[in-house]
Design an enzyme around this catalytic site. Structure first.
Site, PDB file in Angstrom:
ATOM      1  N   LYS A  74      26.189  35.371  51.726  1.00  0.00           N
ATOM      2  CA  LYS A  74      27.434  34.645  51.503  1.00  0.00           C
ATOM      3  C   LYS A  74      28.011  34.784  53.107  1.00  0.00           C
ATOM      4  CE  LYS A  74      30.446  35.196  47.598  1.00  0.00           C
ATOM      5  NZ  LYS A  74      31.269  36.395  46.990  1.00  0.00           N
TER       6      LYS A  74
HETATM    7  C1  E4P Z   1      32.735  35.142  43.946  1.00  0.00           C
HETATM    8  O1  E4P Z   1      31.739  34.924  44.508  1.00  0.00           O
HETATM    9  C2  E4P Z   1      34.035  35.471  44.350  1.00  0.00           C
HETATM   10  O2  E4P Z   1      34.022  36.370  45.379  1.00  0.00           O
HETATM   11  C3  E4P Z   1      35.197  35.807  43.436  1.00  0.00           C
HETATM   12  O3  E4P Z   1      35.039  34.864  42.249  1.00  0.00           O
HETATM   13  C4  E4P Z   1      36.480  35.637  43.873  1.00  0.00           C
HETATM   14  O4  E4P Z   1      37.443  35.563  42.992  1.00  0.00           O
HETATM   15  P1  E4P Z   1      38.971  35.985  42.996  1.00  0.00           P
HETATM   16  O5  E4P Z   1      39.872  34.889  43.267  1.00  0.00           O
HETATM   17  O6  E4P Z   1      39.217  36.729  41.718  1.00  0.00           O
HETATM   18  O7  E4P Z   1      38.888  37.063  43.949  1.00  0.00           O
END
Ligand code: E4P
Length: 284
Positions: free
Chosen positions: A109
């Site tokens: 990522k």
């Molecule tokens: C997924 O890849 C993200 O890191 C995650 O869905 C973030 O979600 P949040 O807004 O609940 O932190």
């Protein structure tokens, strides 16, 4: 991907026990997304007062990713690079090249800022990637262009819940990018992220988002509803959320650097990931 669902189903979390449980509940799991906040949350209990060195903390992330990978060896496991607003692309790329060796099924990522996309444009020729903290159609166009010619899967993660949290309809952004990508070569898979409720899942499935990643709490709620699917005439109810209209003037086809990459939630998200991770680590 299970034929019953129109999307790959991922779990969003940093706790392998949840991965196991989610896989048991659903009968399969196509992958998992992790991020520094989720991993730090998992580790916080065990390192409460005694902080870790940067190497130890990284070792823990690697160990957790390894455990998840063993539970879903045929799934994709997203592992994030560590960046703050000042981190340069070379640094992200070097972290990515290291992390991709941790497990055979890693997807790395990168944040959706200029340095992240610069790194991703190179990384996508070497490894599966996932562009995170995406909030706009313009960012989605840039991600598409930056990763043209990718030799591995490319995911893009629109964060719907964080837009909802401030009164904007996050699911509109998913819908808008899917619509814009219809004129493209389909090399970018839309991964609906920051999911807060079952309605998000249902609409993501209805829109044919390629992937949806679900936090364990919502996963269990969905399991209680027997992993219900959207009806053919499903209508998403955004309540009072402000619409985010499709922008006809934002089209694919320009060099990625020419698209507006700014969104304040991207910058805030990068700093928060960094702060959450650093809260675990001894300052040098
Ligand atoms: C997924 O890849 C993200 O890191 C995650 O869905 C973030 O979600 P949040 O807004 O609940 O932190």
């Amino acid at each position: 991907m299970d034929k019953k669902f129109s999307a790959k189903i991922f779990i969003d979390g940093g706790e392998p026990e949840e991965t196991k449980e989610a896989k048991k509940l659903l009968g399969f799991l196509d992958g998992q997304t992790t991020n520094p906040t989720l991993i730090a949350k998992n580790l916080a209990a065990s390192v409460s007062s005694a902080k870790l060195t940067q190497d130890e903390a990284l070792g823990e992330y690697k160990r957790i990713a390894g455990e998840i990978s063993k539970i879903i060896p045929h799934g994709s496991v997203s592992i994030q690079v560590f960046a703050n607003g000042k981190t340069e692309s070379e640094e992200m790329l070097s972290q990515a090249r290291e992390r991709t060796k941790w497990i055979p099924n890693a997807s790395i990522k990168f944040p959706c800022n200029a340095e992240g996309l610069k790194a991703a444009s190179v990384a996508c020729k070497e490894m599966p990637i996932n562009i995170t903290l995406v909030f706009t159609q313009s960012q989605a166009a840039a991600v598409y262009e930056a990763t043209l010619g990718a030799k591995h899967p490319v995911f893009i993660s629109p964060f719907v819940g964080r837009l909802d949290d401030r009164g904007e309809n996050g699911m509109d952004v998913v819908s808008n990018m899917i619509k814009m990508y219809q004129s493209g070569d389909k090399h970018v898979e839309v991964l609906t992220a920051s999911v807060r409720n079952i309605a998000h899942i249902l609409y993501a499935l209805y829109l044919k988002s390629n992937i949806v990643t679900v936090p364990f709490k919502v996963f269990r709620q969905w399991a209680d509803k027997n992993f219900m699917l959207p009806a053919e005439n499903f209508v998403y109810n955004p309540g009072n959320l402000k619409a985010v209209p499709f922008r006809k003037d934002i089209m694919l086809g320009k060099p990625w650097q020419e698209y507006d990459l700014f969104h304040d939630l991207t910058d805030i998200g990068i700093e928060k990931f960094s702060a959450d991770w650093n809260s675990l680590v001894q300052s040098s």
